[in-house]
Enzyme design. Sequence first.
Site, PDB file in Angstrom:
ATOM      1  NE  ARG A  76      -2.824  -1.422   3.296  1.00 51.21           N
ATOM      2  CZ  ARG A  76      -2.438  -0.952   4.468  1.00 51.21           C
ATOM      3  NH1 ARG A  76      -2.365   0.347   4.682  1.00 51.21           N
ATOM      4  NH2 ARG A  76      -2.138  -1.772   5.446  1.00 51.21           N
ATOM      5  CE1 TYR A 210       0.110  -5.927  -2.226  1.00 55.40           C
ATOM      6  CE2 TYR A 210      -0.789  -3.857  -1.401  1.00 55.40           C
ATOM      7  CZ  TYR A 210      -0.434  -5.171  -1.197  1.00 55.40           C
ATOM      8  OH  TYR A 210      -0.638  -5.748   0.035  1.00 55.40           O
ATOM      9  N   GLY A 212      -3.875  -3.717  -2.522  1.00 53.16           N
ATOM     10  CA  GLY A 212      -4.204  -2.760  -1.456  1.00 53.16           C
ATOM     11  C   GLY A 212      -4.395  -1.344  -1.999  1.00 53.16           C
ATOM     12  CE  LYS A 219      -7.090  -3.330   4.914  1.00 51.39           C
ATOM     13  NZ  LYS A 219      -6.571  -4.582   4.453  1.00 51.39           N
ATOM     14  CG  HIS A 238      -7.578  -3.798   9.572  1.00 51.02           C
ATOM     15  ND1 HIS A 238      -6.287  -3.339   9.633  1.00 51.02           N
ATOM     16  CD2 HIS A 238      -7.585  -4.690   8.557  1.00 51.02           C
ATOM     17  CE1 HIS A 238      -5.560  -3.922   8.702  1.00 51.02           C
ATOM     18  NE2 HIS A 238      -6.322  -4.752   8.042  1.00 51.02           N
ATOM     19  CB  CYS A 262       0.289  -8.281  16.047  1.00 53.90           C
ATOM     20  SG  CYS A 262       1.275  -6.781  16.153  1.00 53.90           S
ATOM     21  CE  LYS A 264      -7.100  -8.844  10.716  1.00 57.12           C
ATOM     22  NZ  LYS A 264      -7.165  -7.847   9.643  1.00 57.12           N
ATOM     23  CB  ALA A 375       4.947 -12.748  -2.242  1.00 52.78           C
TER      24      ALA A 375
HETATM   25  C1  SPV Z   1      -3.215  -5.032   5.043  1.00 50.66           C
HETATM   26  O1  SPV Z   1      -2.148  -4.496   4.749  1.00 50.66           O
HETATM   27  O2  SPV Z   1      -3.811  -4.795   6.100  1.00 50.66           O
HETATM   28  C2  SPV Z   1      -3.807  -6.016   4.125  1.00 50.66           C
HETATM   29  C3  SPV Z   1      -3.277  -6.101   2.779  1.00 50.66           C
HETATM   30  O3  SPV Z   1      -4.753  -6.665   4.472  1.00 50.66           O
HETATM   31  S1  SPV Z   1      -3.778  -4.773   1.803  1.00 50.66           S
HETATM   32  O4  SPV Z   1      -4.712  -5.263   0.819  1.00 50.66           O
HETATM   33  O5  SPV Z   1      -2.586  -4.295   1.163  1.00 50.66           O
HETATM   34  O6  SPV Z   1      -4.390  -3.772   2.632  1.00 50.66           O
HETATM   35 MN    MN Z   2      -5.672  -5.830   6.259  1.00 47.75          MN
END
Ligand code: SPV
Ligand code: MN
Length: 613
Positions: A76, A210, A212, A219, A238, A262, A264, A375
């Site tokens: 992101r 990408y 994100g 997002k 989230h 962490c 998840k 990746a």
């Molecule tokens: C995150 O970074 O919290 C993700 C991947 O779940 S993204 O789609 O890049 O946000």
């Molecule tokens: Mn996420």
Amino acid sequence: MDKIDLEKLRKLNNQHVIKVVQEAIKLCKPAKVTVITDSKEDINYVRELALAIGEEKKLKMEGHTIHFDGYYDQARDKANTRYLLSEDVDWGIELNSIEKKKGLKEIYSYLDGSMAGKEMLVRFFSLGPTNSIFSILALQITDSAYVAHSEDLLYRPAYEEFKKLNGSSDFFFFLHSAGRLEKGVSVDIDKRRIYIDLEENRVYSVNNQYAGNSLGLKKLAFRLAIKKANEEGWLAEHMFIMGVHGPHNRVTYFTGAFPSGCGKTSTAMIPGQTIVGDDIAYLKKINGIVKAANVENGIFGIIRDVNPQDDPLIYRALTTPRELIFSNVLINDGIPYWLGMGKDIPEKGINHSGEWFKGKKDNDGNEIDCSHKNARYTIRLNALENIDSKANDPTGVPVQAIIYGGRDSDTTMPIVESLSWSHGVFIGATVESETTSATIGTQGVRKHNPMANLDFVSVPFKTYIENHLKFADGLKEVPKIYATNYFLKDESGNYLNSKLDKKVWVLWAEGRVHHEFEAIKTPVGLIPKYEDLKTLFIRVLNKDYTEAEYTQQFSLRVVKYLEKMERMSKIFENIQMPAAFTEELTTQTERLKETRIKFGEDIISPFEFLDIK
Ligand code: SPV
Ligand code: MN
């Protein structure tokens, strides 16, 4: 647009849809426009198009494809993701924004002609299950077949649902162009922009692939949903959603927010439990009960370290025939390889840097890994054997517990239950995650990431926390809130817990929901009693959990906690916060100070706390 496609649009009977599509065509100037319905043929068309234009390539295994994002388009782009604001707002926390007129002018200039010679895809999806109080409809326009294909795996199709809008403009809108491509990859990365218009419920994204950054429904929609949730009194978070399987075939639903790194995914995938969703949840109050639904229908997961030992179910899903997209892994002879897969990695192949060989360096002289650390794999949730039976329930699942997972080596106990809902909100708002330092022995840097949502909160922070605090009003059963920390270390830097221990913490929390365990009251919350953990460790992991281990893990590191309170006071002294939040910060600090004076020690054994709840 040919007649058939036009007819597909007309059938929706929605002037707002027609208008945004027309405007997008005028701006992006595609060579062709294709409208995709929910039909198998249309969806298959997208899959084939991704292959035909080279955004994806077939791998050896049936249904598997590889997509590469550009070398500098692997995550992101926070710096270039901005809110378009017509007027200044005091957000409390730092928020990246740009004056709306200026921002629109800039992004329109990048989108202008961005689809020349390309095909525009018009797609319809639902965030959350269709036909439910959770659903938000979303219109995605993109020239990337990879984006459109990913959304097929990750979201529920909703062309038919758009017909039910009865002409209303109540939908989110996303316009994306991958921009100029070379070898199937966006190249004008310096002109990458993601601009969010909260007033119009729309997001523009250009010169990226990408997910994100590019997938409207991930997002980008999440930020619009947070604003909507705050206006309407529900929560867009989230969070994963999981079914925790307690004794007597009992299933108790948990949600959990963890900053990246962490634990998840590993929590959502604890063996023996079931998964509803792994990234974004909507939580609503229905008849006094908190219900949650997975916004998504698939997983865009980090592939690094997915191996048969640590993630057997995901590994199996990734190594058997099914529709799935790998991104930014190493491909050798049509077979994907990635860091930490538990297999020998070939010394050459194709990856996100092009032709790759072991030891290859990038322009900055850094050695390029076989696969990128970020990746990913994209699969449908039903590719996993542990999908929960209610994963698609339009009424959601009842939430009885919420976990906020942080990461530090020296402060927070493995699991703590909040003293109340508002104390739980305080715990969520003060989550820290410690970055691992490159130099052995030096302390990690702690990053404050409230509710693991810092990157996405799209309302003033005070409003966001106020909405959380108010959410418990009128509930028949208030979910319990927990903090976890799987990363405590001893003086020599060894982890105090094994990766499997989290199963015990979660099952203890599940038992607490059903009043099966007592807990010990400490200044920072309620912690497990030794006897209960000892029994659980034997039952769940067949492991002898010693009193010494318990004492080390659950001692109150009072000085460290006070340091954390100081960091939080510093952060929040400049932010207008609700009184209930400030009160939690003050009273927890006072409790810690009193305890420090009473015991005169830096670290206090859990056996010193006598108050049992
Ligand atoms: C995150 O970074 O919290 C993700 C991947 O779940 S993204 O789609 O890049 O946000
Ligand atoms: Mn996420």
